[in-house]
Each structure stands twice: as C-alpha cells, then as structure tokens.
Write a protein that holds these residues in place. Structure first.
Motif, PDB file in Angstrom:
ATOM      1  N   THR A  32       0.834  -1.203   0.000  1.00 36.00           N
ATOM      2  CA  THR A  32       0.000   0.000   0.000  1.00 36.00           C
ATOM      3  C   THR A  32       0.871   1.257   0.000  1.00 36.00           C
ATOM      4  O   THR A  32       1.818   1.350   0.781  1.00 36.00           O
ATOM      5  N   PRO A  33       0.558   2.223  -0.851  1.00 40.38           N
ATOM      6  CA  PRO A  33       1.386   3.433  -0.912  1.00 40.38           C
ATOM      7  C   PRO A  33       1.165   4.419   0.226  1.00 40.38           C
ATOM      8  O   PRO A  33       2.017   5.271   0.469  1.00 40.38           O
ATOM      9  N   ILE A  34       0.038   4.352   0.907  1.00 36.64           N
ATOM     10  CA  ILE A  34      -0.226   5.265   2.024  1.00 36.64           C
ATOM     11  C   ILE A  34      -0.846   4.470   3.171  1.00 36.64           C
ATOM     12  O   ILE A  34      -1.984   3.998   3.061  1.00 36.64           O
ATOM     13  N   ILE A  35      -0.093   4.313   4.245  1.00 42.11           N
ATOM     14  CA  ILE A  35      -0.545   3.601   5.437  1.00 42.11           C
ATOM     15  C   ILE A  35      -0.469   4.585   6.604  1.00 42.11           C
ATOM     16  O   ILE A  35       0.499   5.336   6.732  1.00 42.11           O
ATOM     17  N   ILE A  49       1.477   9.374  15.240  1.00 41.19           N
ATOM     18  CA  ILE A  49       1.099   8.655  14.022  1.00 41.19           C
ATOM     19  C   ILE A  49       2.331   8.320  13.198  1.00 41.19           C
ATOM     20  O   ILE A  49       3.263   9.120  13.093  1.00 41.19           O
ATOM     21  N   ALA A  50       2.317   7.120  12.626  1.00 42.98           N
ATOM     22  CA  ALA A  50       3.312   6.716  11.636  1.00 42.98           C
ATOM     23  C   ALA A  50       2.648   6.696  10.266  1.00 42.98           C
ATOM     24  O   ALA A  50       1.604   6.066  10.087  1.00 42.98           O
ATOM     25  N   TYR A  51       3.250   7.385   9.314  1.00 46.86           N
ATOM     26  CA  TYR A  51       2.815   7.365   7.925  1.00 46.86           C
ATOM     27  C   TYR A  51       3.827   6.538   7.137  1.00 46.86           C
ATOM     28  O   TYR A  51       5.036   6.814   7.179  1.00 46.86           O
ATOM     29  N   ILE A  52       3.343   5.539   6.428  1.00 53.13           N
ATOM     30  CA  ILE A  52       4.231   4.549   5.810  1.00 53.13           C
ATOM     31  C   ILE A  52       3.852   4.355   4.353  1.00 53.13           C
ATOM     32  O   ILE A  52       2.661   4.228   4.020  1.00 53.13           O
ATOM     33  N   GLU A  53       4.853   4.333   3.491  1.00 52.01           N
ATOM     34  CA  GLU A  53       4.680   3.900   2.094  1.00 52.01           C
ATOM     35  C   GLU A  53       5.400   2.571   1.939  1.00 52.01           C
ATOM     36  O   GLU A  53       6.607   2.487   2.156  1.00 52.01           O
ATOM     37  N   ASP A  54       4.653   1.522   1.618  1.00 46.01           N
ATOM     38  CA  ASP A  54       5.249   0.188   1.443  1.00 46.01           C
ATOM     39  C   ASP A  54       4.626  -0.478   0.218  1.00 46.01           C
ATOM     40  O   ASP A  54       4.071  -1.567   0.291  1.00 46.01           O
ATOM     41  N   TYR A  55       4.744   0.217  -0.893  1.00 44.72           N
ATOM     42  CA  TYR A  55       4.231  -0.289  -2.180  1.00 44.72           C
ATOM     43  C   TYR A  55       5.373  -1.063  -2.832  1.00 44.72           C
ATOM     44  O   TYR A  55       6.155  -0.510  -3.592  1.00 44.72           O
TER      45      TYR A  55
END
Length: 377
Positions: free
Chosen positions: A251-254, A265-271
């Motif tokens: 997912t590009p926006i977690i 909050i943690a914002y994660i890009e894991d695409y």
C-alpha cells in the motif's frame, strides 16, 4: 560495555582472576560474532574519510528522531542470500519457489551497512531449523540456519560500544511465510531476547514514543511489527508497536496511530509489488511507478506532520512480470533503464535541508552519494 557485561557474568559464575575474566569475556564475544557472521559479516571499521560512519555526532541531543532523516535498508539481512546460499540450504528448505535474486535485497553485510551510515534495519524472524532458536528469513527463504537473533543483537551491541554517538532503529517483523509454527515458545523466545539483562542495557526502555537522539545514542530503538498472540497483555513493550493488521499489504499510504493518548502517528509507504501494470510492461514503467509512489510520500514528509514518523520504502519488485523485475533491477536498473536509486539521488539532492524521515533502500551503497543525500550531508 558488552565485554564488561560478559566480564561481570564470568566473575559471578567462575570467581576467576581479572585477566582470566577479560580473556573469557573477549573469547565469548568473538565466538558469538563469528556465529552471527553469515548475517553480521565482519566489522572492518570505517575509512578516515568517511562522512557516514559516525554522522549522528553532529546533531544535538535534543533532536527528535521523528524529525531526522534516517537512511535504512529493506530486508537488511539478505545480503548473503545468493543462489549459492539458496542451493546450499536445500536440505533445510527444499526447492524454493523463486530464485535467490527475488529474495536478495542487499549486497553489504550488517556491519558494512552500519559503517556506511545506515541507521534503520528491517529484519524478519522465525524459527531456525529444529525450532529451538530464532533466525532470520525473507518470506520462505531461510537466510542462515545457525546464526541466531541473539547473535545478531550482540553484533549491534558491539558496534554501538565502538560508536556511542550513534542511534540505531530495529524494525522487527515475524516472517509468516516460513511455514514454521507461531506458538507460545516462539513468542517467549523473542520476548526474552528483548528483555534479558544484557538487552536492558542496550535497548531504549521507553514505550510509545521514539524520543530524542540523546536518549537513543549508543542504543537500539525498537519498532515492533508483530503482535503477541500468546503472551499476556501485561508483557513489557519497548519502543513503538506497528500492528501487522494495520500495516496494510502493498500500500502506498498507510496510517498507524502508535500512541493513542498522544495521537502519535506513523505514515508509511510500502508499495513493494508493482501490481497496476500489465505483465510484460517492462523495467522502465515498473521503476517509474515505484519512484512516483516513493517520492510522493517523501514529499508529504517534507511538508506535513513534522512530529509524525514517516517511513518510505524505496524497495520493490515485480516477480509476476516476464522476465521478473527483481529487487536489484528495480533499485539499480537493468543496464539501459536507470533504477529507483539512480532517480532518487538527484531528487533528494534538489531538496537538501528538508525533512525526509526514514527512507528504506535496497542495494543502498551502489549509487555513490545516496546515503549522504538521504541524511542531507
């Protein structure tokens, strides 16, 4: 410090003379590091001209970790997982579904990564063969059958003793793709490794926040990506918890709230698996899609939520493509098309001085200057 910890244990157990105790402590550390070398490699130190070896010494103690630019490596322990390694482990794993190139995401050891400026490590654990110790995996790929999580922790401890100005973050995830059991014994083993007397000296003991660089210097900070399903809810937690059910796959926006009380909050890009292109689209389009997703997320880190944690994975693959776009091709290109790392270098350099957060890389060292660009040197 590590030899002193072992020295005190030797003293209690043996009542030996000081010189014998020191010899035993040094020998014990050497044996542990040798056993962990398939994952750790060997610490050859840093060159005198290195800008990245002790780069954190130039930042004040009051700096919040979430406001720093931290270079990391994705699947950090896979550096030694070549086709020869895979072939040598057939007696443990049987034939793998994919060639080793699909699983290998690095080509430098843990010690080389540390000396190269990497400060965030993505590690995946499960049982070693025999289900008596814990080791490292990437999906179903067993990376080293005799090296243990404990051995590798000692490697990090020994490096931090030599580099006390530095702070290292460990993102640890349970590798569910191994086929090994997830049970109370496994959870108790990893819990004990995180909470024994030695670990308490080297892991930041706060929970629910990442805190300041000063609090983290000379220590490991824990990013827990797995749940405890069998241990009681009262089990001690370190660092921050990023629940796997909230870490949405590919997912590009977690967005994960890791501290409800303080709304952290943690914002994660894991695409990581390019799935929006037709099979056979080729390296150029796959790499561009990944580059776009990663830079869009880093761009957000430069503009928004200054006190939130941003983690952007520049790593990816597309093994459904024909031929497969391996992690190496996606990171470094195919000889004709530049990879994500080559494209990322000038993009970061143009934005020097901005907050990027954590950037997780494959084959981090192959493009000269990339780690420096992440840090902002």
């Amino acid at each position: 410090m590590l030899s002193l910890v072992l020295l005190s244990l030797c003293s209690v157990v043996l009542g030996a003379s000081s010189s014998n105790q020191q010899f035993l402590a040094n020998s014990a550390v050497a044996d542990i590091l040798s056993r962990g070398s398939p994952i750790l490699g060997f610490d050859n130190g840093c060159s005198s001209s290195s800008k990245t070896c002790d780069w954190m010494k130039n930042y004040p103690d009051s700096t919040l970790l979430v406001r720093m630019n931290l270079p990391g490596t994705h699947d950090s322990a896979t550096w030694n997982y070549t086709q020869a390694t895979q072939d040598s482990l057939l007696r443990y794993t049987g034939p793998e579904a994919d060639p080793a190139a699909i699983y290998q995401c690095q080509n430098k050891s843990i010690f080389d990564q540390l000396n190269g400026g990497i400060r965030v490590f993505d590690l995946r654990f499960a049982y070693n063969p025999g289900n008596d110790t814990l080791g490292f995996h990437h999906s179903q790929a067993l990376l080293a059958p005799t090296a243990t999580v404990d051995d590798v922790w000692f490697g990090f401890y020994s490096w931090l003793d030599e580099h006390p100005t530095e702070a290292v973050l460990i993102s640890l995830n349970y590798e569910s793709g191994t086929g090994t059991p997830r049970d109370l014994k496994l959870e108790q083993l990893i819990y004990n490794l995180m909470n024994n007397a030695v670990a308490q000296r080297y892991w930041v003991q706060t929970n629910g926040t990442l805190g300041t660089l000063g609090e983290a210097r000379g220590k490991l900070t824990f990013l827990q990506r797995y749940d405890y399903e069998f241990l009681p809810a009262s089990a001690t937690r370190l660092g921050i918890h990023l629940p796997p059910e909230q870490w949405l796959d590919n997912t590009p926006i977690i967005e994960i709230v890791y501290n409800q009380k303080e709304n952290l909050i943690a914002y994660i890009e894991d695409y990581y698996e390019i799935d929006g292109l037709p099979i056979g689209a080729g390296a150029a389009e796959n790499i561009q899609w990944k580059f776009n997703a990663t830079t869009a997320h880093i761009e957000n880190a430069t503009m928004y939520n200054r006190d939130s944690l941003y983690i952007s994975f520049a790593s990816s693959e597309h093994d459904a493509d024909v031929p497969a776009e391996t992690p190496e091709i996606m990171a470094l290109g195919n000889g004709t098309v530049p990879g994500v790392n080559q494209k990322l270098l000038p993009w970061l350099q143009e934005r020097k001085g901005k907050r990027f957060g954590v950037i997780m890389l494959d084959f981090f060292d192959v493009v000269p200057g990339l780690v420096e660009a992440v840090i902002g040197l």
